[in-house]
Design an enzyme around this catalytic site. Structure first.
Site, PDB file in Angstrom:
ATOM      1  N   ASN A 111       0.952  -1.035   0.047  1.00 24.31           N
ATOM      2  CA  ASN A 111       0.127  -0.069   0.086  1.00 24.31           C
ATOM      3  C   ASN A 111       1.008   1.296  -0.010  1.00 24.31           C
ATOM      4  OD1 ASN A 111      -2.608  -0.555   0.117  1.00 24.31           O
ATOM      5  ND2 ASN A 111      -2.818  -0.646   2.220  1.00 24.31           N
ATOM      6  N   CYS A 112       0.364   2.373  -0.716  1.00 22.42           N
ATOM      7  CA  CYS A 112       1.005   3.622  -0.416  1.00 22.42           C
ATOM      8  C   CYS A 112       0.559   4.119   1.000  1.00 22.42           C
ATOM      9  CB  CYS A 112       0.707   4.584  -1.452  1.00 22.42           C
ATOM     10  SG  CYS A 112       1.078   6.210  -1.213  1.00 22.42           S
ATOM     11  N   VAL A 113       1.528   4.311   1.852  1.00 24.75           N
ATOM     12  CA  VAL A 113       1.085   4.672   3.132  1.00 24.75           C
ATOM     13  C   VAL A 113       0.290   5.765   3.329  1.00 24.75           C
ATOM     14  CG1 VAL A 113       3.351   5.616   3.672  1.00 24.75           C
ATOM     15  CG2 VAL A 113       1.901   4.509   5.640  1.00 24.75           C
TER      16      VAL A 113
END
Lengths: 93, 118, 129
Positions: free
Chosen positions: C78-80
């Site tokens: 995931n893109c944080v």
């Protein structure tokens, strides 16, 4: 040679129109998801007349459109993977 | 290093696409990729100066477009036809850029290694 | 055989593209290609919410992603920043933000956009959904 993928309905989203503005003669257009519905409309049938168009087979079947869109080239999922590599790049609009 | 082209085709504020596309562009540039940006279709509305997104609870990410030279992003283009469609004057845009015809943009896409649409 | 990055930009339920991405990823693996990672960005991070609970007669997209990741050792990243904005947090971010709950579990993991960019550099092709 680019594989352009349009996944949105041409009625709801301008993705297809924008893609067609920049597509080159050697490119391929793959319609997936609601993107395939465009080919039911005369306006888009005509606009795509000179474009190399193919459809994702499972999306045609899922929507009960095989009888109406069966004359377009259809790709299996495995062929979609192949196309993504035989073209120089994939642009998803 | 790859040639990464990012197309903005959505208007700002109505979705997070422009903001997240710009984040991706800046990050790519800071990771030493050769980044170019193209504003097309309703995406040209990102180029209108003096917007006030805070008034509608949105982040003013447009200010970061002014920082593109700091990230060495110097290839910035807008679609001539899209600017004309939205009646935008080339000389009154928020950031300096080159205007390209749709045919020229098609050629730019051919030259990129990867193209991302936001 | 080629190295691919798959980017998922839309939510799982109610939008088709996370499923499209899953199908494509499976087909690419079946054809012998290496999927370096699946990167979830924009609304795509919503596909990774552990608390998604579809009815028993519906396709469980989350479980399918998890199984694909585990079976084929494909990193699911995931893109944080995109995830935090949308309320998808791992135990670590939850603790950092003094929250009691979290909804991201392994094999899904948090990463930065930098991981996407380095992946793009290594990959032969990126396919976005």
């Amino acid at each position: 040679m680019i594989l352009h993928v349009v996944q949105y309905s041409a009625v709801q989203d301008n993705a297809l129109a924008t893609c067609l503005r920049y597509i080159q003669p050697q490119d391929t257009l793959l319609l997936i998801g609601d993107g395939i519905n465009a080919l039911l409309l005369r306006k888009w049938q005509e606009a795509l007349h000179h474009t190399k168009v193919c459809l994702l087979e499972q999306d045609v079947e899922a929507r009960g459109l095989q009888a109406r869109l069966g004359h377009y080239q259809q790709l299996s999922q495995a062929e979609f993977v192949q196309y993504s590599l035989t073209h120089a790049k994939v642009i998803t609009w | 290093m790859k040639k990464i082209t990012i197309i903005f085709r959505h208007a700002p504020h109505g979705s997070a696409k422009g903001r997240e596309g710009l984040d991706f562009a800046l990050l790519s540039a800071s990771f030493e990729q050769e980044v170019s940006l193209i504003f097309a279709d309703e995406g040209v509305l990102n180029l209108i100066p003096q917007q006030a997104p805070e008034t509608i609870g949105a982040k003013d990410f447009l200010a970061a477009f002014k920082a593109l030279p700091l990230y060495d992003i110097e290839s910035v283009y807008a679609c001539q036809q899209s600017l004309a469609d939205f009646q935008l004057d080339e000389s009154a845009l928020a950031i300096p850029l080159d205007v390209k015809t749709p045919k020229e943009i098609g050629e730019l896409l051919t030259q990129a290694d990867e193209v991302f649409v936001y | 055989m080629s190295k691919l990055i798959i980017q998922v930009n839309q939510a799982g339920y109610g939008q088709g593209s996370s499923y499209q991405a899953l199908q494509f990823t499976q087909a690419a693996i079946d054809a012998g290609h290496e999927v370096l990672k699946v990167f979830f960005y924009q609304d795509g991070v919503l596909s990774t919410n552990h608390l998604q609970s579809p009815a028993s007669d519906e396709f469980a997209l989350y479980q399918a992603w998890r199984e694909l990741g585990q079976t084929h050792k494909v990193p699911l990243v995931n893109c944080v920043s995109a995830a935090l904005r949308r309320g998808v947090l791992s135990a670590a971010e939850s603790a950092e933000n003094q929250l009691q709950h979290w909804n991201l579990e392994p094999p899904f993991q948090m990463g930065g956009l930098g991981e996407l960019v380095t992946g793009i550099e290594q990959a032969d092709r990126v396919i976005c959904f």
